[in-house]
Write an enzyme that holds these catalytic residues in place. Sequence first.
Site, short mmCIF file in Angstrom:
data_model
loop_
_atom_site.label_atom_id
_atom_site.label_comp_id
_atom_site.label_asym_id
_atom_site.label_seq_id
_atom_site.Cartn_x
_atom_site.Cartn_y
_atom_site.Cartn_z
N HIS A 1 9.45 3.12 11.99
CA HIS A 1 9.12 2.48 10.72
C HIS A 1 9.45 3.47 9.61
O HIS A 1 8.59 3.94 8.89
CB HIS A 1 7.64 2.06 10.71
CG HIS A 1 7.30 1.00 9.70
ND1 HIS A 1 6.68 -0.19 10.03
CD2 HIS A 1 7.49 0.96 8.36
CE1 HIS A 1 6.49 -0.91 8.93
NE2 HIS A 1 6.97 -0.24 7.90
N ASN B 1 11.63 -1.31 12.64
CA ASN B 1 11.06 -2.17 11.61
C ASN B 1 12.03 -2.31 10.45
O ASN B 1 12.45 -1.32 9.86
CB ASN B 1 9.76 -1.58 11.06
CG ASN B 1 9.21 -2.44 9.92
OD1 ASN B 1 8.73 -3.55 10.17
ND2 ASN B 1 9.31 -1.97 8.68
N GLU B 2 12.39 -3.53 10.13
CA GLU B 2 13.19 -3.83 8.94
C GLU B 2 14.35 -2.86 8.71
O GLU B 2 14.36 -2.11 7.73
CB GLU B 2 12.29 -3.86 7.69
CG GLU B 2 11.20 -4.89 7.77
CD GLU B 2 10.57 -5.21 6.42
OE1 GLU B 2 10.98 -4.63 5.41
OE2 GLU B 2 9.67 -6.07 6.38
N TYR C 1 7.90 -12.09 3.22
CA TYR C 1 7.08 -12.01 2.01
C TYR C 1 7.44 -13.07 0.98
O TYR C 1 6.59 -13.74 0.44
CB TYR C 1 7.18 -10.60 1.40
CG TYR C 1 6.52 -9.56 2.29
CD1 TYR C 1 5.15 -9.33 2.21
CD2 TYR C 1 7.26 -8.85 3.24
CE1 TYR C 1 4.54 -8.41 3.04
CE2 TYR C 1 6.65 -7.92 4.07
CZ TYR C 1 5.29 -7.71 3.97
OH TYR C 1 4.67 -6.81 4.80
N GLU D 1 4.92 -9.17 10.11
CA GLU D 1 4.33 -8.81 8.82
C GLU D 1 4.33 -10.02 7.92
O GLU D 1 5.33 -10.75 7.84
CB GLU D 1 5.14 -7.71 8.09
CG GLU D 1 4.94 -6.33 8.62
CD GLU D 1 5.75 -5.29 7.84
OE1 GLU D 1 6.06 -5.52 6.64
OE2 GLU D 1 6.08 -4.26 8.43
N TRP E 1 0.00 -8.08 7.07
CA TRP E 1 0.28 -6.81 6.42
C TRP E 1 -0.62 -6.73 5.22
O TRP E 1 -0.46 -7.54 4.33
CB TRP E 1 1.76 -6.68 5.97
CG TRP E 1 1.95 -5.30 5.42
CD1 TRP E 1 1.79 -4.90 4.12
CD2 TRP E 1 2.26 -4.12 6.17
NE1 TRP E 1 1.99 -3.55 4.02
CE2 TRP E 1 2.27 -3.05 5.26
CE3 TRP E 1 2.52 -3.86 7.52
CZ2 TRP E 1 2.52 -1.73 5.66
CZ3 TRP E 1 2.77 -2.57 7.91
CH2 TRP E 1 2.78 -1.51 6.97
N GLU F 1 2.17 2.44 -0.41
CA GLU F 1 3.16 1.36 -0.48
C GLU F 1 4.51 1.93 -0.97
O GLU F 1 5.02 1.56 -2.02
CB GLU F 1 2.62 0.21 -1.36
CG GLU F 1 3.58 -0.96 -1.59
CD GLU F 1 4.23 -1.54 -0.33
OE1 GLU F 1 3.59 -1.56 0.74
OE2 GLU F 1 5.38 -1.97 -0.43
N TRP F 2 5.06 2.85 -0.19
CA TRP F 2 6.39 3.40 -0.40
C TRP F 2 6.62 3.82 -1.86
O TRP F 2 5.79 4.54 -2.40
CB TRP F 2 7.44 2.40 0.12
CG TRP F 2 7.17 2.02 1.55
CD1 TRP F 2 6.85 0.77 2.02
CD2 TRP F 2 7.16 2.88 2.73
NE1 TRP F 2 6.64 0.82 3.41
CE2 TRP F 2 6.83 2.10 3.85
CE3 TRP F 2 7.40 4.24 2.92
CZ2 TRP F 2 6.74 2.63 5.14
CZ3 TRP F 2 7.31 4.78 4.21
CH2 TRP F 2 6.99 3.96 5.29
C1 PNW Z 1 7.87 -4.01 4.20
N1 PNW Z 1 12.22 -5.29 -0.45
O1 PNW Z 1 8.57 -3.35 3.20
C2 PNW Z 1 7.47 -2.92 5.16
O2 PNW Z 1 7.75 -3.18 6.50
C3 PNW Z 1 6.08 -2.41 4.95
O3 PNW Z 1 5.99 -1.09 5.38
C4 PNW Z 1 5.69 -2.59 3.50
O4 PNW Z 1 4.49 -1.95 3.16
C5 PNW Z 1 5.62 -4.09 3.24
O5 PNW Z 1 6.84 -4.73 3.60
C6 PNW Z 1 5.26 -4.47 1.81
O6 PNW Z 1 6.24 -4.03 0.92
C7 PNW Z 1 9.45 -3.92 2.30
O7 PNW Z 1 12.42 -4.62 -1.49
C8 PNW Z 1 9.78 -3.15 1.20
O8 PNW Z 1 12.85 -6.38 -0.26
C9 PNW Z 1 10.69 -3.61 0.30
C10 PNW Z 1 11.28 -4.85 0.49
C11 PNW Z 1 10.96 -5.62 1.59
C12 PNW Z 1 10.02 -5.16 2.50
#
Ligand code: PNW
Length: 474
Positions: free
Chosen positions: A124, A168-169, A300, A375, A422, A429-430
């Site tokens: 991840h 993951n992603e 999402y 998620e 999630w 949060e990154w």
């Molecule tokens: C995912 N986008 O991240 C990750 O798998 C998680 O770790 C994260 O906390 C969660 O979704 C919420 O953000 C993403 O920019 C980050 O499209 C960015 C994107 C999509 C998913």
Amino acid sequence: MPESKTVAFPRDFLWGAATSAYQIEGAVAEDGRTPSIWDTFSHTPGRIAGGDTGDIAVDHYHRYRDDVALMARLGLNAYRFSVSWPRVQPTGRGPAAQAGLDFYRRLVDELLAHGIKPALTLYHWDLPQELEDAGGWPERETALRFAEYAQLVGEAFGDRVQQWITLNEPWCSAFLGYGSGVHAPGRTDPLAALRAAHHLNLAHGLGVQALRSVLPAGSSIGVSLNSQVVRPLSQDPADLAAARRIDDLACGVFHGPMLHGAYPETLLEATRSVTDWSHVLDGDLRAIAQPLDALGLNYYTPALVSSPATQPQGPRADGHGDSPYSPWPGSEDVAFHQTPGDRTEMGWTIDPGGLYELIMRYSREAPGVPLYITENGAAYPDKVDDDGRVHDPERIAYLHSHLSAVHRAVADGAEVRGYYLWSLMDNFEWAYGYAKRFGAVYVDYATLARIPKSSAHWYGKAARTGQLPPVDAV
Ligand code: PNW
């Protein structure tokens, strides 16, 4: 018609929550762990909102027992977490760090003792910095290192973890990490991003093979994709073509090789100005297309796109923050638009229909492969009220509508076997640091105390009863 009667889930449905190592663990220099690209990135000024880092995060490394007990009290029967590569193999090569493995063994045993089924994600996003220094995902070598790491973790936990997720992603790793640069390692090179995507695919394929060689029969191996739902702004052929290109770069670039053994022709064509794909060697596509036991979908919000010719760029809504660099190599010109409807604090439109579409699409792309929503969730500006509780009716509504979409897909024949919210708790949060709260459990960052939000109680009730309570049930 009372909703709670009709919205019943299969008896063995997994009601889980998800987290990832760097977002929750902290303890970044303990027990031999070395820096990952996210340590380096978060310590680079200007990269993360508020200058936040994962140095302490929510201190899960020291509080995992309490966190597992909390999940059990809520009634969850599944938990998806990730292993920090630099914690268990500090240089990204060679022998395992015993202390790092011991942490995950204690965590898994604690989960099993509470009747919670672990789902282990190998990667991840926290690549050992040493491997990035050697070139990172744009280099083939990184995929070979990943296969070794997968084998090492498989050997350590194959006897107690049944559900395995390689990556993951990978879209975020490749295109946010090496394209737009808003994620670690923060590079902004379209060719590097496409090379990274291929080597992530290869890592997945070699990783599946390595796991197969060490895991007992009955283990489940899959991958979690953030395959996006991409919609054209109109039926104008130019908009349809734009949507095709973004769909290829969001979904086909990964599920093409993984599920069908080939990159989409339309992708190869649309990226010709960036690469001739000569980094794809003979045998790679065969290595990547391994049979899978499960497919994880992270969802999402959908994307709405047009050709710049029909409708110029609206307010940026392509999820790459304010980077001037695009995460869409070769398709930088495609315009992204705000999908209509209410939005979460991320600015992401709430669209449960998109989750239904995604599930139905992957039921067709991967017939017979069990699906998991690995998620789904929402960020809101939660606060502790005077009564000491955290009331988050918006999140309950979000979960209710998305779980209803899952249920509808199941009723229409999709084989969805579980859902991981999630996230279990608020966390790093990154690029947004601690400013965005996705948790069902609130974390007070001054004391690191955990306070279940009303959504946690609502979701726990769904988990315990196997059906969706009314939104005002807590
Ligand atoms: C995912 N986008 O991240 C990750 O798998 C998680 O770790 C994260 O906390 C969660 O979704 C919420 O953000 C993403 O920019 C980050 O499209 C960015 C994107 C999509 C998913």
